[in-house]
Design a protein around this motif. Structure first.
Motif, PDB file in Angstrom:
ATOM      1  N   HIS A   1       6.896  10.089  21.668  1.00  0.00           N
ATOM      2  CA  HIS A   1       8.120   9.336  21.334  1.00  0.00           C
ATOM      3  C   HIS A   1       6.436   8.055  20.773  1.00  0.00           C
ATOM      4  CE1 HIS A   1      10.197   5.385  20.355  1.00  0.00           C
ATOM      5  NE2 HIS A   1       9.049   4.618  20.911  1.00  0.00           N
ATOM      6  N   THR A   2       5.510   7.536  21.930  1.00  0.00           N
ATOM      7  CA  THR A   2       4.169   6.633  21.842  1.00  0.00           C
ATOM      8  C   THR A   2       3.533   7.519  20.887  1.00  0.00           C
ATOM      9  OG1 THR A   2       4.852   6.649  24.161  1.00  0.00           O
ATOM     10  CG2 THR A   2       2.360   5.218  22.613  1.00  0.00           C
ATOM     11  N   ARG A   3       3.108   8.938  21.078  1.00  0.00           N
ATOM     12  CA  ARG A   3       2.510   9.512  19.956  1.00  0.00           C
ATOM     13  C   ARG A   3       2.521   9.358  18.512  1.00  0.00           C
ATOM     14  NH1 ARG A   3      -0.349  15.132  22.450  1.00  0.00           N
ATOM     15  NH2 ARG A   3      -1.478  13.626  23.900  1.00  0.00           N
ATOM     16  N   ASN A   4       3.780   9.684  18.363  1.00  0.00           N
ATOM     17  CA  ASN A   4       4.826   9.482  16.886  1.00  0.00           C
ATOM     18  C   ASN A   4       4.421   8.449  16.270  1.00  0.00           C
ATOM     19  OD1 ASN A   4       7.725   9.107  15.048  1.00  0.00           O
ATOM     20  ND2 ASN A   4       6.466  11.615  15.038  1.00  0.00           N
ATOM     21  N   ARG A   5       4.614   6.955  16.845  1.00  0.00           N
ATOM     22  CA  ARG A   5       4.681   5.690  16.578  1.00  0.00           C
ATOM     23  C   ARG A   5       3.215   5.583  15.725  1.00  0.00           C
ATOM     24  NH1 ARG A   5       6.165   1.212  20.258  1.00  0.00           N
ATOM     25  NH2 ARG A   5       6.376  -0.272  18.465  1.00  0.00           N
ATOM     26  N   ILE A   6       2.129   5.683  17.099  1.00  0.00           N
ATOM     27  CA  ILE A   6       0.664   5.867  16.219  1.00  0.00           C
ATOM     28  C   ILE A   6       0.242   6.387  15.830  1.00  0.00           C
ATOM     29  CG2 ILE A   6      -1.689   6.584  17.301  1.00  0.00           C
ATOM     30  CD1 ILE A   6      -0.540   6.126  20.882  1.00  0.00           C
ATOM     31  N   ALA A   7       1.025   7.748  14.870  1.00  0.00           N
ATOM     32  CA  ALA A   7       0.885   8.849  13.703  1.00  0.00           C
ATOM     33  C   ALA A   7       1.184   8.127  12.985  1.00  0.00           C
ATOM     34  CB  ALA A   7       1.325  10.584  14.219  1.00  0.00           C
ATOM     35  N   LEU A   8       2.336   7.073  13.019  1.00  0.00           N
ATOM     36  CA  LEU A   8       3.337   6.607  11.831  1.00  0.00           C
ATOM     37  C   LEU A   8       1.728   5.367  11.305  1.00  0.00           C
ATOM     38  CD1 LEU A   8       6.396   6.714  12.311  1.00  0.00           C
ATOM     39  CD2 LEU A   8       4.934   8.360  11.397  1.00  0.00           C
TER      40      LEU A   8
ATOM     41  N   PHE B   1       3.779   5.047  -0.574  1.00  0.00           N
ATOM     42  CA  PHE B   1       4.499   6.282   0.138  1.00  0.00           C
ATOM     43  C   PHE B   1       3.888   7.537  -0.039  1.00  0.00           C
ATOM     44  CE2 PHE B   1       8.767   3.967  -0.732  1.00  0.00           C
ATOM     45  CZ  PHE B   1       7.677   2.554   0.332  1.00  0.00           C
ATOM     46  N   LYS B   2       3.339   8.084  -1.032  1.00  0.00           N
ATOM     47  CA  LYS B   2       2.849   9.675  -0.811  1.00  0.00           C
ATOM     48  C   LYS B   2       1.809   9.835  -0.086  1.00  0.00           C
ATOM     49  CE  LYS B   2       5.533  11.332  -5.344  1.00  0.00           C
ATOM     50  NZ  LYS B   2       6.422  12.095  -5.179  1.00  0.00           N
ATOM     51  N   VAL B   3       0.855   8.628  -0.069  1.00  0.00           N
ATOM     52  CA  VAL B   3      -0.011   8.933   1.258  1.00  0.00           C
ATOM     53  C   VAL B   3       0.564   8.741   2.378  1.00  0.00           C
ATOM     54  CG1 VAL B   3      -2.040   7.522   1.797  1.00  0.00           C
ATOM     55  CG2 VAL B   3      -1.465   8.107  -0.502  1.00  0.00           C
ATOM     56  N   MET B   4       1.218   8.114   2.579  1.00  0.00           N
ATOM     57  CA  MET B   4       1.822   7.927   3.639  1.00  0.00           C
ATOM     58  C   MET B   4       2.674   9.107   4.165  1.00  0.00           C
ATOM     59  SD  MET B   4       4.522   3.881   4.303  1.00  0.00           S
ATOM     60  CE  MET B   4       2.719   2.764   3.998  1.00  0.00           C
ATOM     61  N   SER B   5       2.954   9.852   3.377  1.00  0.00           N
ATOM     62  CA  SER B   5       3.993  10.596   3.594  1.00  0.00           C
ATOM     63  C   SER B   5       3.666  12.416   3.601  1.00  0.00           C
ATOM     64  CB  SER B   5       5.495  10.450   2.976  1.00  0.00           C
ATOM     65  OG  SER B   5       4.943  11.181   1.277  1.00  0.00           O
ATOM     66  N   SER B   6       2.567  11.881   3.130  1.00  0.00           N
ATOM     67  CA  SER B   6       1.782  13.299   2.669  1.00  0.00           C
ATOM     68  C   SER B   6       1.141  14.385   3.899  1.00  0.00           C
ATOM     69  CB  SER B   6      -0.322  13.085   2.265  1.00  0.00           C
ATOM     70  OG  SER B   6      -1.095  13.687   1.926  1.00  0.00           O
ATOM     71  N   GLY B   7       2.173  15.627   3.501  1.00  0.00           N
ATOM     72  CA  GLY B   7       1.937  16.585   4.753  1.00  0.00           C
ATOM     73  C   GLY B   7       3.181  16.223   5.057  1.00  0.00           C
ATOM     74  N   LEU B   8       4.124  15.772   5.725  1.00  0.00           N
ATOM     75  CA  LEU B   8       5.397  15.452   6.285  1.00  0.00           C
ATOM     76  C   LEU B   8       6.638  16.279   5.004  1.00  0.00           C
ATOM     77  CD1 LEU B   8       4.949  12.131   8.162  1.00  0.00           C
ATOM     78  CD2 LEU B   8       4.878  14.437   8.399  1.00  0.00           C
TER      79      LEU B   8
ATOM     80  N   LEU C   1      -5.354  13.402   3.795  1.00  0.00           N
ATOM     81  CA  LEU C   1      -5.652  12.650   4.626  1.00  0.00           C
ATOM     82  C   LEU C   1      -6.611  12.718   5.833  1.00  0.00           C
ATOM     83  CD1 LEU C   1      -1.861  11.591   6.020  1.00  0.00           C
ATOM     84  CD2 LEU C   1      -3.447  10.223   3.536  1.00  0.00           C
ATOM     85  N   GLY C   2      -7.037  14.150   5.876  1.00  0.00           N
ATOM     86  CA  GLY C   2      -8.081  14.434   6.489  1.00  0.00           C
ATOM     87  C   GLY C   2      -8.903  13.969   6.157  1.00  0.00           C
TER      88      GLY C   2
ATOM     89  N   ASP D   1      -3.219  16.693  19.212  1.00  0.00           N
ATOM     90  CA  ASP D   1      -1.893  16.480  18.385  1.00  0.00           C
ATOM     91  C   ASP D   1      -1.652  16.860  17.264  1.00  0.00           C
ATOM     92  OD1 ASP D   1       0.487  15.578  18.194  1.00  0.00           O
ATOM     93  OD2 ASP D   1       0.630  14.731  19.706  1.00  0.00           O
ATOM     94  N   GLY D   2      -1.149  18.069  16.774  1.00  0.00           N
ATOM     95  CA  GLY D   2      -0.828  18.182  14.931  1.00  0.00           C
ATOM     96  C   GLY D   2      -0.306  17.523  14.477  1.00  0.00           C
TER      97      GLY D   2
END
Ligand code: MN
Length: 500
Positions: free
Chosen positions: A155-162, A317-324, A4-5, A41-42
């Motif tokens: 919480h806000t950062r997490n929503r942005i990341a998703l 889904f594989k792309v969305m969850s990559s690295g998680l 994703l980088g 933010d990682g």
């Protein structure tokens, strides 16, 4: 295979030139600081790229046209730090085609009661600047997401990341090629669909290949490479050798041959997802089982019986969850609703497939087993056997309604099976669908959701909804608050909203 980088999200700050140099200098400094801290933010899957404050209609139009043209830009975030008259945005937004997030934040978090004066008020105007921007995106009916919150709030950062992850999946879809080895299963309705419309809507290219094209690659695989692949399997999996070790090894070696051939084929043909069909195995000794499972674990999309839409969703889904995938058993898989437990006190759904469930969702170390497959008329295929990891998860299917695609989602709670399955030689996942088996299954069937799904215990309903908004398709979800009455009404309203 997923990085994703390679993508970036452009961070646009809106303003206008009547504020004067002093204020605009502060606006630029503030937005640079927000970008720098978000980038540090990682959890952000890719970088934000700061763009100079946008002050004129031409600058806005050029910036958004450049975002469209950029191979790496997966979307833009827009923040109106000060007031940016929204007529200035019409030309740019008219041609903008990528995901849009309006981030309604403010540089300061709290009102500084003791110090606040009109200079402060004139600098920190997102409360009304972002409403002006919101009017024009609503007026223009732009696909978009709005996130409100302070930029330091977790919480806000997490929503942005998703949201960024969904944007990356959209960008991946634009270049996604899904190889169909054989057509979809004869007479099956839901796995078919309009591939031209899918390409227009999602970017998915779904080329057909004869299974002979793969068999040619299989004939090129060397015995040495197969032996090396088997050594790799032994590191990751236990092998159930049975009474005839030579036979078992031979069957596993055949799956390794298929896997290596698929990898070489995918590389040469730029394929990131594929389908097989047990009705079309000319020249193959086994239905691909272990081979598909290993490729899914590596980020490939896959679905059986020629179901290219589900294969594309598994890749999404594989792309969305990559690295998680932080621990054993967290991942995404092809899935099929197989068998119910219809106890009124304990309604459950047993998900599985003939062979091909991804080991990324395995609760513990999988076992390679060789068993007869009562369908397809080929030799006994090697496959991975395991139970799915317990915890919350989602299933999603994209179905073609002729005039539109609909995405149906169900939230489920995977459980540890209460007993072993001594005679069931496939990977399986046992779950309680929300809100209950009865309501979930009734709603799913009313919505026309398919029997194949993409399954994930990382991807969330919000991420899928973001992705559906970005691609412009209908999305409906079944969860803890679903009632059949309200769900039926939502289907009726959607039918009206999506009338061609
Ligand atoms: Mn199936």
């Amino acid at each position: 295979m997923i990085h994703l980088g390679e993508y970036e999200i452009w961070f646009l700050t809106g303003s206008q030139d009547l504020y004067g140099d002093e204020t605009l200098k502060q606006v630029a400094e503030d937005s640079k600081k927000v970008v720098a801290e978000l980038n540090a933010d990682g959890q952000m899957p890719c970088k934000f790229v700061w763009k100079p404050t946008l002050l004129t209609p031409d600058a806005i139009r050029v910036c958004l046209e450049e975002a469209n043209a950029s191979a790496t830009c997966a979307g833009v975030v827009a923040w109106m730090h000060t007031f940016s008259p929204a007529k200035m945005w019409i030309a740019g937004l008219s041609s903008y085609k990528k995901p849009l997030l309006q981030f309604n934040t403010q540089f300061n978090r709290d009102i500084p009661y003791d110090e606040i004066d009109m200079d402060f008020m004139n600098l920190n105007q997102s409360a009304h600047g972002d409403r002006e921007f919101g009017f024009i995106t609503a007026r223009m009916n732009m696909p978009r997401k709005v996130i409100v919150g302070h930029w330091k709030t977790e919480h806000t950062r997490n929503r942005i990341a998703l949201w960024m992850r969904a944007a990356c999946a959209v960008a991946d879809g634009k270049k996604l090629r899904i190889a169909r080895f054989g057509d979809n299963m004869r007479e099956v309705a839901v796995t078919d669909g309009d591939k031209v419309e899918a390409m227009i809507r999602f970017g998915w290219s779904v080329p057909y290949y004869g299974i002979g094209d793969l068999v040619e690659y299989m004939n090129q695989v060397s015995d040495g490479d197969i032996t090396q692949a088997i050594a790799g399997y032994e590191k990751k999996y236990d092998i159930q050798w049975g009474s005839d070790k030579a036979f078992t090894l031979g069957q596993i070696r055949e799956q390794a041959r298929i896997e290596l051939a698929l990898r070489a084929f995918a590389k040469n043909e730029h394929i990131n997802a594929f389908t097989t069909n047990f009705q079309d195995l000319h020249g193959m000794k086994q239905l691909p089982g272990l081979a598909c499972q290993n490729l899914m674990a590596d980020g490939f999309g896959f679905a059986g019986e020629g179901d290219w839409k589900t294969a594309a969703m598994v890749r999404t889904f594989k792309v969305m969850s990559s690295g998680l995938s932080s621990s054993q058993g967290m991942g995404d898989s092809f899935m099929e609703d197989y068998t119910y437990n219809l106890d009124p006190e304990n309604g459950l759904n047993l998900g599985a497939h003939m062979l091909e469930i991804c080991p990324s969702i395995a609760a513990s170390r999988p076992t390679i087993e060789v068993h007869q497959l009562g369908i397809g008329g080929r030799e006994d295929p090697a496959r991975l056997v395991f139970n799915g990891k317990k915890g919350p998860a989602v299933c999603a299917a994209v179905v073609d309604f002729g005039s539109r695609f609909r995405c149906v989602i169900n939230e489920v709670e995977v459980i540890d099976p209460p007993k072993a399955f001594p005679k069931l030689p496939v990977a399986r996942v046992l779950w309680k669908p929300l809100p209950s088996l009865e309501t979930s299954a009734e709603a799913w069937i009313l919505a026309g959701g398919g029997h194949h799904t993409a399954f994930s215990n990382i991807v969330t309903v919000d991420m899928i909804r973001d992705w559906a908004e970005m691609t412009g398709i209908e999305c409906i979800s079944i969860g803890k608050d679903t009632t059949i009455t309200a769900f039926r009404n939502e289907l009726r309203w959607n039918a009206a909203a999506w009338r061609p």
